[in-house]
Structures are given as C-alpha cells and as structure tokens.
Design an enzyme around this catalytic site. Structure first.
Site, PDB file in Angstrom:
ATOM      1  N   ILE A 159      -9.046  -6.208   5.307  1.00 18.06           N
ATOM      2  CA  ILE A 159      -8.617  -6.539   4.143  1.00 18.06           C
ATOM      3  C   ILE A 159      -6.866  -5.910   4.153  1.00 18.06           C
ATOM      4  O   ILE A 159      -7.335  -4.721   3.588  1.00 18.06           O
ATOM      5  CB  ILE A 159      -9.478  -6.962   2.434  1.00 18.06           C
ATOM      6  CG1 ILE A 159     -10.644  -7.786   2.533  1.00 18.06           C
ATOM      7  CG2 ILE A 159      -8.061  -7.187   1.531  1.00 18.06           C
ATOM      8  CD1 ILE A 159     -10.803  -8.741   2.944  1.00 18.06           C
ATOM      9  N   PHE A 160      -5.867  -7.090   3.987  1.00 13.54           N
ATOM     10  CA  PHE A 160      -4.871  -6.625   3.647  1.00 13.54           C
ATOM     11  C   PHE A 160      -4.168  -6.134   2.162  1.00 13.54           C
ATOM     12  O   PHE A 160      -4.052  -7.831   2.069  1.00 13.54           O
ATOM     13  CB  PHE A 160      -3.359  -6.625   4.372  1.00 13.54           C
ATOM     14  CG  PHE A 160      -2.547  -6.761   4.694  1.00 13.54           C
ATOM     15  CD1 PHE A 160      -1.946  -5.228   4.911  1.00 13.54           C
ATOM     16  CD2 PHE A 160      -1.769  -7.236   3.920  1.00 13.54           C
ATOM     17  CE1 PHE A 160      -1.078  -4.630   5.374  1.00 13.54           C
ATOM     18  CE2 PHE A 160       0.471  -6.386   4.211  1.00 13.54           C
ATOM     19  CZ  PHE A 160       0.051  -5.511   4.120  1.00 13.54           C
ATOM     20  N   TYR A 207      -1.095  -5.369  -0.704  1.00 12.96           N
ATOM     21  CA  TYR A 207      -0.123  -5.525  -0.405  1.00 12.96           C
ATOM     22  C   TYR A 207       0.942  -4.563  -1.632  1.00 12.96           C
ATOM     23  O   TYR A 207       1.538  -4.471  -2.479  1.00 12.96           O
ATOM     24  CB  TYR A 207       0.910  -5.977  -0.493  1.00 12.96           C
ATOM     25  CG  TYR A 207       0.373  -7.667  -0.809  1.00 12.96           C
ATOM     26  CD1 TYR A 207       1.196  -7.839  -2.072  1.00 12.96           C
ATOM     27  CD2 TYR A 207      -0.325  -8.237  -0.500  1.00 12.96           C
ATOM     28  CE1 TYR A 207       0.553  -9.491  -2.986  1.00 12.96           C
ATOM     29  CE2 TYR A 207      -1.352  -9.409  -0.472  1.00 12.96           C
ATOM     30  CZ  TYR A 207      -0.231  -9.989  -1.712  1.00 12.96           C
ATOM     31  OH  TYR A 207      -0.980 -11.647  -2.718  1.00 12.96           O
ATOM     32  N   GLY A 208      -0.106  -5.078  -3.159  1.00 12.96           N
ATOM     33  CA  GLY A 208      -0.140  -5.173  -4.838  1.00 12.96           C
ATOM     34  C   GLY A 208      -1.649  -4.007  -5.002  1.00 12.96           C
ATOM     35  O   GLY A 208      -1.388  -2.654  -4.613  1.00 12.96           O
ATOM     36  N   SER A 209      -1.955  -4.952  -6.301  1.00 11.51           N
ATOM     37  CA  SER A 209      -3.123  -4.190  -6.729  1.00 11.51           C
ATOM     38  C   SER A 209      -4.154  -3.480  -5.687  1.00 11.51           C
ATOM     39  O   SER A 209      -5.310  -2.665  -7.024  1.00 11.51           O
ATOM     40  CB  SER A 209      -3.480  -4.577  -8.314  1.00 11.51           C
ATOM     41  OG  SER A 209      -3.934  -5.673  -8.204  1.00 11.51           O
ATOM     42  N   GLU A 252      -9.186 -12.452  -7.123  1.00 10.30           N
ATOM     43  CA  GLU A 252      -7.952 -12.563  -6.875  1.00 10.30           C
ATOM     44  C   GLU A 252      -8.668 -13.880  -6.773  1.00 10.30           C
ATOM     45  O   GLU A 252      -6.804 -14.586  -6.488  1.00 10.30           O
ATOM     46  CB  GLU A 252      -8.259 -12.754  -5.165  1.00 10.30           C
ATOM     47  CG  GLU A 252      -8.029 -10.630  -4.899  1.00 10.30           C
ATOM     48  CD  GLU A 252      -6.387 -10.137  -5.752  1.00 10.30           C
ATOM     49  OE1 GLU A 252      -5.549 -10.718  -5.401  1.00 10.30           O
ATOM     50  OE2 GLU A 252      -6.655  -9.055  -6.312  1.00 10.30           O
TER      51      GLU A 252
END
Length: 239
Positions: free
Chosen positions: A61-62, A64-66, A140
C-alpha cells in the site's frame, strides 16, 4: 533516517486551539448520489484489485497522507518510495463530517495527476491480505462511488520498482477541487474542524511524520507556515 533540522512553524500549540466538534447525534447520511459501502462491496473491490486467484507474492500500500501516521491495516514491512506522474494535493472536498462542518468545510489530501510524490510503502502480512484490505477499504471507502478509488501504481524504492495500491482522485467525481490558491487552501486548513478534529491537526501530523522520515514536501511545508500564521492571528492577536 536522520531527522532533519528544519523547525515547523505549525505546532501542537496551534492545533490545540481547534478542538473536535462534540456531537451526540449519529453522523449524517452519505452525500446525495452516494451510499454507504457494504462488506460485499469491499470483497468485490478486493477481488477486482487482486484477482480471484490471489497470485500476488506481495501486496503493498502506498501512503501519502493520513495513512502515513495512522495506518488502517497491519503491515510487516515499511519503506519510503517515489511515485512519478502523481502528486500530493488538497483536492478532495468538501469534508463537512470528520474534519470539517457545514460552516467550515475541509479539504483532504489525494493523489492528483502530474508531478511526483514521495511517500511510504506498507507491505501487508502474507496470509492476512484480504483481512487487511477490508480494514483499509472500510477506512478509505466508506461511501460509494468513491471520489478517490484505489488503483495500482509503480513506486520507486531504492533499486526496486514496486507495484502498490493507492487512492487517486477521480476528477469527474464531483468532489474534485482544483484551481485554489495556496492562500485559499491555507484559509481552509486553518479553520475547518469536524468531529474527528481539525484540518490543522491533519496537516501538522502529515508534515511532521514526513519530515521524521526524511521526506520534505515544499508545498506542505509552505502551507504549515501559512496555517500557523492564520491561527496565531485568530487566537493570539490580543496577547
């Protein structure tokens, strides 16, 4: 990694002025045109991403935020990586439930087309991939259709190119926000508060964790300084 010497302007002191909204009521229903995702939806999404035969040796999993500072799933390996063709952007709006309200709606991060983005890769535990994909999707993709659906991307990490799942904005979703100046974005992030906290807290945690991992995002760095200025003007002007 060596922790950088840069000192953030935005601090826990600033974040402390913006407390989560209290509510004794259930959260509002999904916005018009959307519905709550079901367990069956998450199974179908996982099947679409991974295939029915589950022949992936590794699933990454990539973040980028939370997800960097509050992972939604278990993992057995973490490493930093670079994505080309996508950039981190406050382009997902407008949030009036969790980190915003009808009076002060918030903007969330998503990956948008163009540029590049440094972030964090998490490898899911072998043998528990479906379980952790469900945890991730529940976090998400609570509502459907998703404005930032999951997809596969290529991530450069050291000498490897890793295929990873991440969440990219759908520019046709109706929740895509573009064309805002950095000052307008800072105005939003300095004022939006919801039941889970403030956008200032979200920005603070994201920048702090990126910096701790040796990842410097110039755009977010500028934003955190602007947000600190605005919070000081609003809460400390008379001191």
């Amino acid at each position: 990694m060596t922790k950088p010497n840069r000192q953030m302007r935005l601090t826990e002191r600033h974040v402390g002025y913006l407390q989560p909204l209290e509510t004794s009521e259930d959260l509002p229903p999904p916005p018009a045109g959307m519905r709550a995702a079901t367990a069956g939806d998450h199974v179908q999404t996982t099947n679409t991403l991974l295939g029915p035969d589950r022949n992936h040796d590794e699933v990454w999993i990539f973040a980028y935020g939370s997800l960097i500072w509050k992972p939604a799933c278990d993992f057995v390996e973490m490493r930093t990586g670079l994505v080309r063709g996508w950039h981190r952007s406050f382009c997902l709006g407008w949030n009036n439930r969790f980190r915003g309200s009808d009076q002060t709606p918030g903007l969330m991060l998503a990956l948008d087309r163009g540029g590049a983005c440094n972030g964090v890769l998490y490898r899911l535990p072998p043998g528990r991939i479906d379980e952790n994909m469900t945890k991730l999707l529940e976090r998400e993709m609570g509502w459907l259709p998703s404005p930032f659906p999951p997809r596969w991307i290529n991530v450069r990490s050291g000498d490897r190119i890793i295929r990873a799942i991440t969440f990219c904005i759908d520019r046709h979703s109706g929740r895509y926000v573009s064309g805002l100046s950095i000052d307008r974005i800072a105005d939003v992030l300095a004022t939006a508060v919801g039941t889970r906290g403030s956008m200032a807290e979200y920005l603070f945690a994201t920048v702090r964790h990126l910096e701790d991992m040796g990842i410097h995002d110039p755009h977010l760095w500028q934003l955190q300084s602007l947000v600190a200025d605005r919070i000081e003007a609003a809460y400390e002007a008379d001191r």
